[in-house]
Write a protein that holds these residues in place. Structure first.
Motif, PDB file in Angstrom:
ATOM      1  N   GLN A   1      -6.537  -5.752   2.591  1.00 52.05           N
ATOM      2  CA  GLN A   1      -7.012  -5.380   1.262  1.00 52.05           C
ATOM      3  C   GLN A   1      -7.536  -3.940   1.180  1.00 52.05           C
ATOM      4  OE1 GLN A   1      -6.333  -7.719  -1.156  1.00 52.05           O
ATOM      5  NE2 GLN A   1      -5.404  -8.622   0.673  1.00 52.05           N
ATOM      6  N   GLU A   2      -7.576  -3.264   2.339  1.00 49.78           N
ATOM      7  CA  GLU A   2      -8.034  -1.872   2.346  1.00 49.78           C
ATOM      8  C   GLU A   2      -6.957  -0.966   1.752  1.00 49.78           C
ATOM      9  OE1 GLU A   2     -11.046  -0.730   3.218  1.00 49.78           O
ATOM     10  OE2 GLU A   2     -11.595  -2.846   3.420  1.00 49.78           O
ATOM     11  N   PRO A   3      -7.341   0.160   1.165  1.00 50.22           N
ATOM     12  CA  PRO A   3      -6.370   1.057   0.529  1.00 50.22           C
ATOM     13  C   PRO A   3      -5.202   1.472   1.421  1.00 50.22           C
ATOM     14  CG  PRO A   3      -8.591   1.724  -0.058  1.00 50.22           C
ATOM     15  CD  PRO A   3      -8.733   0.632   0.962  1.00 50.22           C
ATOM     16  N   ASP A   4      -5.460   1.755   2.707  1.00 52.33           N
ATOM     17  CA  ASP A   4      -4.368   2.183   3.594  1.00 52.33           C
ATOM     18  C   ASP A   4      -3.327   1.093   3.769  1.00 52.33           C
ATOM     19  OD1 ASP A   4      -5.343   4.718   4.031  1.00 52.33           O
ATOM     20  OD2 ASP A   4      -6.562   4.118   5.748  1.00 52.33           O
ATOM     21  N   ALA A   5      -3.785  -0.136   3.967  1.00 54.52           N
ATOM     22  CA  ALA A   5      -2.858  -1.253   4.140  1.00 54.52           C
ATOM     23  C   ALA A   5      -2.081  -1.512   2.854  1.00 54.52           C
ATOM     24  CB  ALA A   5      -3.615  -2.502   4.564  1.00 54.52           C
ATOM     25  N   ILE A   6      -2.769  -1.450   1.716  1.00 51.29           N
ATOM     26  CA  ILE A   6      -2.104  -1.654   0.419  1.00 51.29           C
ATOM     27  C   ILE A   6      -1.037  -0.593   0.201  1.00 51.29           C
ATOM     28  CG2 ILE A   6      -2.435  -1.580  -2.084  1.00 51.29           C
ATOM     29  CD1 ILE A   6      -3.388  -4.172  -0.839  1.00 51.29           C
ATOM     30  N   SER A   7      -1.311   0.647   0.622  1.00 50.78           N
ATOM     31  CA  SER A   7      -0.327   1.736   0.448  1.00 50.78           C
ATOM     32  C   SER A   7       0.958   1.442   1.208  1.00 50.78           C
ATOM     33  CB  SER A   7      -0.914   3.066   0.930  1.00 50.78           C
ATOM     34  OG  SER A   7      -1.918   3.506   0.057  1.00 50.78           O
ATOM     35  N   VAL A   8       0.832   0.913   2.443  1.00 51.69           N
ATOM     36  CA  VAL A   8       2.028   0.564   3.212  1.00 51.69           C
ATOM     37  C   VAL A   8       2.814  -0.526   2.499  1.00 51.69           C
ATOM     38  CG1 VAL A   8       2.884  -0.404   5.381  1.00 51.69           C
ATOM     39  CG2 VAL A   8       1.017   1.239   5.416  1.00 51.69           C
ATOM     40  N   LEU A   9       2.102  -1.551   2.011  1.00 48.17           N
ATOM     41  CA  LEU A   9       2.762  -2.654   1.314  1.00 48.17           C
ATOM     42  C   LEU A   9       3.439  -2.171   0.033  1.00 48.17           C
ATOM     43  CD1 LEU A   9      -0.094  -5.268   1.798  1.00 48.17           C
ATOM     44  CD2 LEU A   9       2.167  -5.365   2.875  1.00 48.17           C
ATOM     45  N   GLN A  10       2.774  -1.309  -0.699  1.00 47.08           N
ATOM     46  CA  GLN A  10       3.360  -0.757  -1.923  1.00 47.08           C
ATOM     47  C   GLN A  10       4.632   0.032  -1.611  1.00 47.08           C
ATOM     48  OE1 GLN A  10      -0.124   1.401  -3.391  1.00 47.08           O
ATOM     49  NE2 GLN A  10      -0.160   0.067  -5.192  1.00 47.08           N
ATOM     50  N   HIS A  11       4.566   0.774  -0.517  1.00 52.30           N
ATOM     51  CA  HIS A  11       5.732   1.579  -0.154  1.00 52.30           C
ATOM     52  C   HIS A  11       6.915   0.685   0.212  1.00 52.30           C
ATOM     53  CE1 HIS A  11       7.570   5.374   0.653  1.00 52.30           C
ATOM     54  NE2 HIS A  11       7.887   5.049   1.891  1.00 52.30           N
ATOM     55  N   LEU A  12       6.641  -0.423   0.911  1.00 48.99           N
ATOM     56  CA  LEU A  12       7.712  -1.347   1.265  1.00 48.99           C
ATOM     57  C   LEU A  12       8.349  -1.964   0.021  1.00 48.99           C
ATOM     58  CD1 LEU A  12       6.117  -3.152   4.353  1.00 48.99           C
ATOM     59  CD2 LEU A  12       7.897  -1.411   4.369  1.00 48.99           C
ATOM     60  N   LEU A  13       7.569  -2.090  -1.056  1.00 51.89           N
ATOM     61  CA  LEU A  13       8.105  -2.621  -2.316  1.00 51.89           C
ATOM     62  C   LEU A  13       9.235  -1.752  -2.862  1.00 51.89           C
ATOM     63  CD1 LEU A  13       5.039  -3.701  -4.507  1.00 51.89           C
ATOM     64  CD2 LEU A  13       6.828  -5.190  -3.608  1.00 51.89           C
ATOM     65  N   ARG A  14       9.182  -0.449  -2.575  1.00 54.79           N
ATOM     66  CA  ARG A  14      10.125   0.502  -3.174  1.00 54.79           C
ATOM     67  C   ARG A  14      11.465   0.574  -2.443  1.00 54.79           C
ATOM     68  NH1 ARG A  14       9.189   5.785  -3.000  1.00 54.79           N
ATOM     69  NH2 ARG A  14      10.513   6.043  -4.830  1.00 54.79           N
ATOM     70  N   TYR A  15      11.573  -0.082  -1.281  1.00 53.32           N
ATOM     71  CA  TYR A  15      12.732   0.153  -0.424  1.00 53.32           C
ATOM     72  C   TYR A  15      14.055  -0.176  -1.102  1.00 53.32           C
ATOM     73  CZ  TYR A  15      15.721   0.114   3.698  1.00 53.32           C
ATOM     74  OH  TYR A  15      16.724   0.360   4.602  1.00 53.32           O
ATOM     75  N   ASP A  16      14.124  -1.287  -1.844  1.00 53.79           N
ATOM     76  CA  ASP A  16      15.399  -1.636  -2.484  1.00 53.79           C
ATOM     77  C   ASP A  16      15.798  -0.609  -3.531  1.00 53.79           C
ATOM     78  OD1 ASP A  16      13.351  -2.396  -4.224  1.00 53.79           O
ATOM     79  OD2 ASP A  16      14.423  -4.159  -4.974  1.00 53.79           O
ATOM     80  N   GLU A  17      14.802  -0.026  -4.226  1.00 50.62           N
ATOM     81  CA  GLU A  17      15.100   0.999  -5.233  1.00 50.62           C
ATOM     82  C   GLU A  17      15.657   2.263  -4.575  1.00 50.62           C
ATOM     83  OE1 GLU A  17      11.773   1.802  -7.774  1.00 50.62           O
ATOM     84  OE2 GLU A  17      11.367  -0.324  -8.124  1.00 50.62           O
ATOM     85  N   VAL A  18      15.097   2.588  -3.414  1.00 52.28           N
ATOM     86  CA  VAL A  18      15.563   3.772  -2.682  1.00 52.28           C
ATOM     87  C   VAL A  18      17.008   3.575  -2.219  1.00 52.28           C
ATOM     88  CG1 VAL A  18      15.212   5.138  -0.590  1.00 52.28           C
ATOM     89  CG2 VAL A  18      13.252   4.458  -1.968  1.00 52.28           C
ATOM     90  N   LEU A  19      17.295   2.407  -1.651  1.00 47.59           N
ATOM     91  CA  LEU A  19      18.668   2.100  -1.240  1.00 47.59           C
ATOM     92  C   LEU A  19      19.620   2.156  -2.431  1.00 47.59           C
ATOM     93  CD1 LEU A  19      18.444  -0.910   1.261  1.00 47.59           C
ATOM     94  CD2 LEU A  19      19.143   1.425   1.764  1.00 47.59           C
ATOM     95  N   TYR A  20      19.186   1.574  -3.544  1.00 44.96           N
ATOM     96  CA  TYR A  20      20.036   1.538  -4.742  1.00 44.96           C
ATOM     97  C   TYR A  20      20.322   2.952  -5.237  1.00 44.96           C
ATOM     98  CZ  TYR A  20      21.768   0.401  -9.394  1.00 44.96           C
ATOM     99  OH  TYR A  20      22.552   0.319 -10.530  1.00 44.96           O
ATOM    100  N   ARG A  21      19.294   3.787  -5.254  1.00 45.45           N
ATOM    101  CA  ARG A  21      19.482   5.154  -5.743  1.00 45.45           C
ATOM    102  C   ARG A  21      20.458   5.927  -4.849  1.00 45.45           C
ATOM    103  NH1 ARG A  21      14.647   9.465  -7.181  1.00 45.45           N
ATOM    104  NH2 ARG A  21      15.967  10.992  -8.261  1.00 45.45           N
TER     105      ARG A  21
END
Length: 566
Positions: A492-512
């Motif tokens: 729940q710490e900001p650093d851990a949340i940032s990693v999780l948020q970044h992993l959310l974007r991976y499919d969009e990056v591949l698609y682009r």
């Protein structure tokens, strides 16, 4: 996957308010890039994308006000914990415990296919793709453009394979033309059979340089024309020498490409289409497209008004074919052989006009599939020199990067003793070359710098490779235990949340990247992922799911399609 389920949930609520089908909204909902300076929401909806499609003019005209009014009509639920308005966007924050659990479980479930199974690809049909790249000219300088074509073409092929497409990789060699008349005469005069066998590319290049110096002599020119004429007439002795040049060169190319991790399904070349190009000329004539100039050359009128303000020369005055004629024959032959859905040519941007003309002539000939041909162009690279001087062959580049990387490793205090330093130096050095090349738009020119490319810190391939290796080491160290539970309270710490948020974007990056065939999206994603993994986020994720899972989700599976592409 996690991102898809979150998008579907958000789209479902939006569809009720906007009276639009959820499937029309999913691609308008994007994961928000992480920020070093502040915490951000997980997803956002662009107001512009929905007001264009919305049949209900229920929102105000000002984008900020539009976003505010839409946000007020939406409600938080078990998935979305916060909804806010931004400048022209509506922002959605996912329940933090659900975010952590869903992302990590999806990473573990999908493994190397994480991101590929996204709904973003649901409307993208699996295709047969033919990709022509590298394509050096036998006996000529293997310049930096060929190196760039090799790594860019390999990226596109790898990306398409990772996304489930069927790919045929073709190396279309420059192995025909008047230069082989010169080379044949040059070899008869300056050639050495032993040198040809031991170092074919180097020796043929040396012979070609020598004979070019002598080519101002009219007698040499006539001998070269006579040699090439015999080659076109399939004179046995002449053809045998040419075949030896070609076969030995390909053997050498295969050995060098292996060092790069590049392979081809077919080694083709202009020589394959010498006879078929005559068939193309006959077809052009039969269709009334071939015109003759006063000098006897054959041209195809490409102008809209048919006033010859734009045309392409497809035949010499003596009736022989040109490069574009052989390209026409190759395109037709590849369709007959592979029944491809898309064909991609990877060359430098100086050839853009050539490919425009090629595709236009194919359309005039009645081949509708010409619309599915694509030229992926790239800019020039300056400053690629070895310590010995200007780059001549790809192998010079590979040897140089290995040598410099070995030197850097030897001088670094943190370098550990490794089993094969030469191999390690080459692999890390290659990653450095590729990442430096892929960081910007392919069409851009750039100044190459060995020092900048091989830096061990910062946004470099060296540090990216180091991070990837470190995570795989964690994975190996902690075995292959199956995950039974996730303690999301540790994430729940900001650093851990940032990693999780970044992993959310991976499919969009591949698609682009799959849409514009630009590697910079994936490179930027990987470099940002590396920056997110500071020591505090390492410790938090390790506590939640164990070191093995951290390696799996942050450096192994979640980026594996990206690493396979690069």
């Amino acid at each position: 996957m996690a991102a898809c389920s979150f998008r579907r949930s958000i789209a479902s609520q939006l569809s009720k308010v906007l009276d639009l089908p959820p499937e029309n909204l999913i691609k308008s909902i994007s994961a928000v890039p992480v920020s070093k300076k502040r915490q951000v929401a997980d997803f956002q909806l662009s107001i512009a994308s929905v007001t264009e499609d919305s049949s209900r003019n229920c929102l105000a005209q000002d984008p900020q006000l539009q976003a505010q009014k839409l946000a007020e009509r939406l409600k938080c639920d078990a998935v979305v914990s916060e909804i806010s308005a931004g400048p022209g966007t509506v922002n959605f924050t996912i329940n933090r415990e659900l975010l952590a659990k869903a992302v990590l479980q999806q990473v573990l479930k999908d493994g190397s296919e994480y991101g590929v199974k996204s709904e973003l690809f649901s409307t993208v049909p699996r295709q047969k793709a033919v990709i022509e790249f590298s394509s050096p000219n036998i006996a000529k300088k293997f310049h930096i453009g060929h190196l760039r074509s090799t790594i860019v073409g390999n990226f596109i092929a790898n990306l398409k394979v990772a996304l489930g497409h069927e790919v045929t990789r073709i190396n279309y060699l420059g192995d025909w033309g008047m230069q082989f008349g010169l080379l044949g005469v040059g070899f008869q005069r300056f050639g050495n059979k032993e040198k040809l066998k031991s170092s074919p590319l180097q020796h043929l290049f040396e012979v070609y340089v020598q004979i070019n110096k002598a080519a101002e002599d009219e007698n040499t020119k006539e001998l070269a024309k006579d040699f090439f004429r015999k080659l076109e007439e399939h004179d046995e002795q002449t053809l045998s020498l040419w075949k030896q040049f070609r076969d030995l060169s390909i053997e050498e190319y295969i050995r060098i490409y292996k060092r790069l991790g590049v392979r081809f399904d077919e080694y083709s070349g202009e020589s394959f289409y010498q006879e078929k190009s005559q068939e193309v000329l006959k077809m052009l004539e039969d269709k009334g497209l071939l015109q003759k100039t006063t000098k006897g050359t054959g041209i195809v009128d490409l102008s809209e008004k048919k006033d010859l303000s734009s045309f392409s020369t497809v035949m010499r005055s003596d009736g022989t074919s040109l490069y574009i004629t052989r390209d026409l024959a190759a395109a037709i032959d590849r369709m007959n052989k592979h029944s491809w859905d898309t064909m991609i040519y990877v060359t430098d941007k100086s050839q853009s006009n050539h490919f425009q003309q090629l595709f236009q002539i194919l359309k005039l000939m009645g081949y509708d599939w010409a619309e599915r041909c694509q030229h992926v162009s790239f800019g020039l690279v300056q400053g690629m020199k070895t310590r010995r001087g200007e780059v001549i062959f790809l192998e010079d580049v590979l040897n140089e990067v290995r040598s410099r990387m070995l030197q850097n490793m030897a001088s670094a205090k943190t370098t550990k003793e490794i089993e094969d330093p030469m191999e390690t130096a080459e692999k890390v050095g290659l990653a450095a070359l590729i990442i430096q090349d892929f960081r910007g738009l392919l069409s851009s020119d750039y100044q190459f710098s060995w020092d900048r490319a091989l830096q061990s810190r910062g946004d470099t391939g060296v540090f990216l490779q180091y991070t990837h290796a470190r995570l795989h080491s964690l994975e190996q160290m902690h075995g292959n235990k199956q995950l039974t539970d996730v303690n999301v309270a540790c994430l729940q710490e900001p650093d851990a949340i940032s990693v999780l948020q970044h992993l959310l974007r991976y499919d969009e990056v591949l698609y682009r990247s799959s849409q514009d065939l630009q590697p910079k999206h994936i490179v930027s994603y990987l470099l940002t992922l590396r920056l997110q993994k500071n020591m505090s986020s390492f410790s938090q994720v390790e506590e939640a799911v164990g070191k093995k899972t951290l390696a799996h989700c942050s450096g192994g599976s979640s980026s594996s399609a990206a690493f396979r592409s690069l």
